[in-house]
Design an enzyme around this catalytic site. Structure first.
Site, mmCIF file in Angstrom:
data_model
loop_
_atom_site.group_PDB
_atom_site.id
_atom_site.type_symbol
_atom_site.label_atom_id
_atom_site.label_comp_id
_atom_site.label_asym_id
_atom_site.label_seq_id
_atom_site.Cartn_x
_atom_site.Cartn_y
_atom_site.Cartn_z
ATOM 1 C CG ASP A 334 73.583 -34.056 -2.909
ATOM 2 O OD1 ASP A 334 72.953 -33.886 -3.967
ATOM 3 O OD2 ASP A 334 74.349 -33.204 -2.428
ATOM 4 C CG HIS A 338 75.632 -37.503 1.409
ATOM 5 N ND1 HIS A 338 75.436 -36.655 2.469
ATOM 6 C CD2 HIS A 338 75.693 -36.706 0.329
ATOM 7 C CE1 HIS A 338 75.371 -35.405 2.041
ATOM 8 N NE2 HIS A 338 75.515 -35.411 0.743
ATOM 9 C CD GLU A 413 77.718 -29.423 -8.712
ATOM 10 O OE1 GLU A 413 77.579 -28.212 -8.868
ATOM 11 O OE2 GLU A 413 78.030 -29.929 -7.606
ATOM 12 C CD GLU A 417 80.568 -36.495 -5.243
ATOM 13 O OE1 GLU A 417 79.789 -35.575 -5.543
ATOM 14 O OE2 GLU A 417 81.212 -36.506 -4.183
#
Ligand code: NAG
Ligand code: NAG
Ligand code: NAG
Ligand code: NAG
Length: 589
Positions: A334, A338, A413, A417
């Protein structure tokens, strides 16, 4: 995993093979994998229909399979063999010079030694004419591939090839969509393999030019807020949201949630600009400074960023102590998510406070470099950071999964983002006047959006996935290398409001490009709505994303629902929802 074909060298199956194989070189699109004790070297280049193996030192080779070999034969010059397996696959084996292969029991052995190239390829199951094509291109093999950003909104693949003649590779549906007609390539439209990503189609040529249409990277909505009473409505929510900002409040120390918190506040600056209510900006600026600085100067007590020399990246303190900390940020999960939120907040702050930007530039660029480094191995900052850490040059989207090994490979996923990550990096480039960062980030952003639309957003009329999957899913939950999962990491597949939300959050000007297809937005909303009546209820925050999409075609209906919301996602706010709704095309009353 079914081992259709296993290739073993002269020293036989090696129980310690993990220790004895090594990657002797790599490129954007391939690795060279050596088994020195077996005298085998594999050129694994993505997109090649063939597996290419170089055998050295006059060695022997064994080819085995978990299936049964129902027939095996070679041609008169012993440079081509055909193995039919009892799973209906037909494999062709080509060699650069004669090799004597014999079927002995369930294995195929070379008798005598061999030095040279052996190539393995499975016949496509549908097309009768594919064998002559494979024969023709069996003599030219790729050893590596580079992906270069030559110009904004362009990427060029260059494969290094050996052997004779032209190179045959396979393109997935997004390659075909973006492949420029000015490429010196020929598409073999009828030469196709089925795959999870859609048909893979033969392309002849060793340079491909991929050109996504340019997309605008803007701070503000494309159409703006037209009506005075809409502006007033937004201003009143904005004043309330900004009043509630409190940098001394006890907030999360988790990098993901902290990032969302500051990015949410940064939105207020830009919304204030769109509604011409700049009175609130000084307070937001002070809030952003006091929230961001501790992460840049290392004074934030419970967490912070650290440089990890082992893998060449930034990790968080919490992630360094616990592989599950910060959602696995310490094991490289990720990162673009972030850091994307952090960069968004920072880009906005740099935009309104250039001096601040100048002061913190080295720290800010370290955050960006973690996933935006462009240099290749050994060039500039690439000795410190991995080249475009999350982005997959072949799939043309990012992976959120880091160093963990999974049966189904890598995974991602949330596409929205990921989009936020590249969009924010592009905005940072704009804020600093760094044209190169803005151009590269915008280009990666364009690919990520195309990939999300192709593989995650499932339109009712799409034929890419099997019809039973398409009937049940308007979005993919988690996309894996070898699997499409309806469920999420954090919710079962029935929680459709979460599946929709995680493909839309955070709501930004670029969201209108990710969801440019209003017809699809309606299909997605219609598919999701029944989930709101689920027993046990649905989180208020998730509903906001559903209504945001609904407002694209039914503004009044969505407004009514938004006014009834009792809460918002931690990265969202009433101001942001109102800004979104009032800046839609349907706002052209
Ligand atoms: C085998 O071949 C490789 C490369 O062709 C060479 O570097 C190596 O020395 C050889 N090894 C032996 C044991 O002959
Ligand atoms: C084929 O090769 C394998 C691996 O070298 C070996 O174990 C097997 O005995 C060979 N079979 C024959 C019939 O030579
Ligand atoms: C290769 O090895 C075989 C035995 O496996 C031997 O008969 C042959 O002479 C060798 N060839 C060379 C060129 O060394
Ligand atoms: C065997 O197949 C190879 C690969 O297609 C071809 O180059 C070669 O000419 C064939 N040999 C004969 C004798 O047909």
């Amino acid at each position: 995993f079914t081992a259709d074909i296993t290739i073993t060298g002269s020293d036989g199956p090696d129980p310690h093979s993990r220790k004895t194989h090594l990657i002797s070189s790599f490129s954007d699109l391939g690795v060279t994998l050596d088994f020195p004790s077996s005298n085998l070297r594999f050129f694994l280049v993505r997109g090649s229909p063939f597996v290419t193996c170089f055998v050295s030192n006059n060695s022997s080779v064994t080819i085995s399979t978990t299936h049964a070999v129902s027939s095996f034969s070679g041609n008169r010059s012993s440079t081509k063999y055909t193995a039919k397996l009892n799973n209906d696959q037909t494999w062709l084996i080509y060699s650069s010079s004669p090799i004597n292969l014999v079927k002995t029991g369930s294995a195929i052995n070379s008798t005598g030694g061999f030095s040279g190239i052996i190539r393995f390829v499975v016949l496509p199951d549908s097309n009768q004419d594919s064998e002559p094509i494979l024969d023709r291109f069996s003599v030219c093999y790729p050893v590596s591939g580079d992906a270069d950003f030559t110009k904004p909104f362009e990427m060029e693949y260059t494969w290094q090839k050996r052997g004779y003649g032209d190179l045959l590779m396979l393109a997935h549906p997004l390659h075909l969509k973006l492949l420029s007609t000015s490429s010196s390539t020929t598409v073999l439209d009828t030469f196709r393999y089925k795959s999870l990503d859609g048909d893979l189609v033969g392309v002849v040529g060793d340079t491909w030019l991929l050109k996504p249409a340019p997309i605008p990277v803007t701070w503000h909505s494309l159409k703006g807020i037209k009506e005075d009473h809409h502006r007033e409505e937004i201003i009143s929510a904005l004043v309330e949201n900004v009043d509630a900002l409190d940098s001394s409040a006890d907030v999360t120390s988790a990098s993901y949630f902290y990032g969302k918190l500051i990015a949410r506040a940064a939105r207020f600056v830009l919304i204030a600009g769109e509604v011409s209510h700049l009175d609130v900006v000084p307070k937001i600026r002070n809030y952003l400074k006091s929230m961001i600085e501790p992460w840049l100067d290392g004074s934030f007590g419970p967490n912070g960023f650290l440089y990890d020399p082992t893998w060449g990246g930034l990790i968080t303190k919490l992630g360094s102590k616990d592989s599950g900390g910060d959602f696995g940020f310490g094991i490289y999960n990720d990162h673009h998510y972030h850091l994307g939120y952090f960069l968004y907040a920072i880009a906005v702050l740099v935009k309104i406070d250039n001096l601040w930007g100048k002061k913190y530039r080295p720290q800010v660029y370290a955050l960006a470099a973690d996933y935006m480094t462009l240099g290749k191995k050994g060039e500039g900052s690439s000795s410190v950071y991995t080249r475009l850490r999350c982005f997959d040059f072949f799939k043309l989207h990012s992976w959120a999964g880091g160093l963990t090994e999974f049966t189904d490979g890598r995974n991602q996923e949330s596409t929205s983002e990921a989009v936020n990550g590249y969009y924010s990096a592009a905005l940072l480039g704009l804020a600093y006047g760094d044209i190169e960062l803005a151009a590269v980030a915008s280009t990666v952003l364009a690919f990520e959006i195309h990939a999300a639309k192709m593989w995650w957003q499932v339109k009712e009329e799409d034929t890419l996935y099997p019809s039973d999957f398409t009937a049940e899913n308007r979005v993919v939950g988690v996309l894996w290398s070898t699997k499409r999962d309806s469920g999420l990491w954090f919710a079962p597949k029935e929680w459709k409001e979460c599946r929709l939300g995680i493909q839309l959050l955070p709501i930004l000007p670029v969201s209108e490009i990710l969801f440019s297809d209003v017809k699809f937005a309606k299909q997605l909303v219609d598919w999701t709505l029944p989930a709101l009546d689920r027993e046990g209820g649905v989180g208020e925050g998730w509903k906001g994303f559903l209504y945001a999409l609904e407002s694209m075609y039914d503004k009044d209906g969505a407004m009514e629902k938004v006014k009834g919301l009792k809460g918002h996602d931690d990265g969202n706010s009433l101001s942001n929802l109102l800004w979104w709704i009032h800046s839609r095309n349907s706002g052209d009353e």
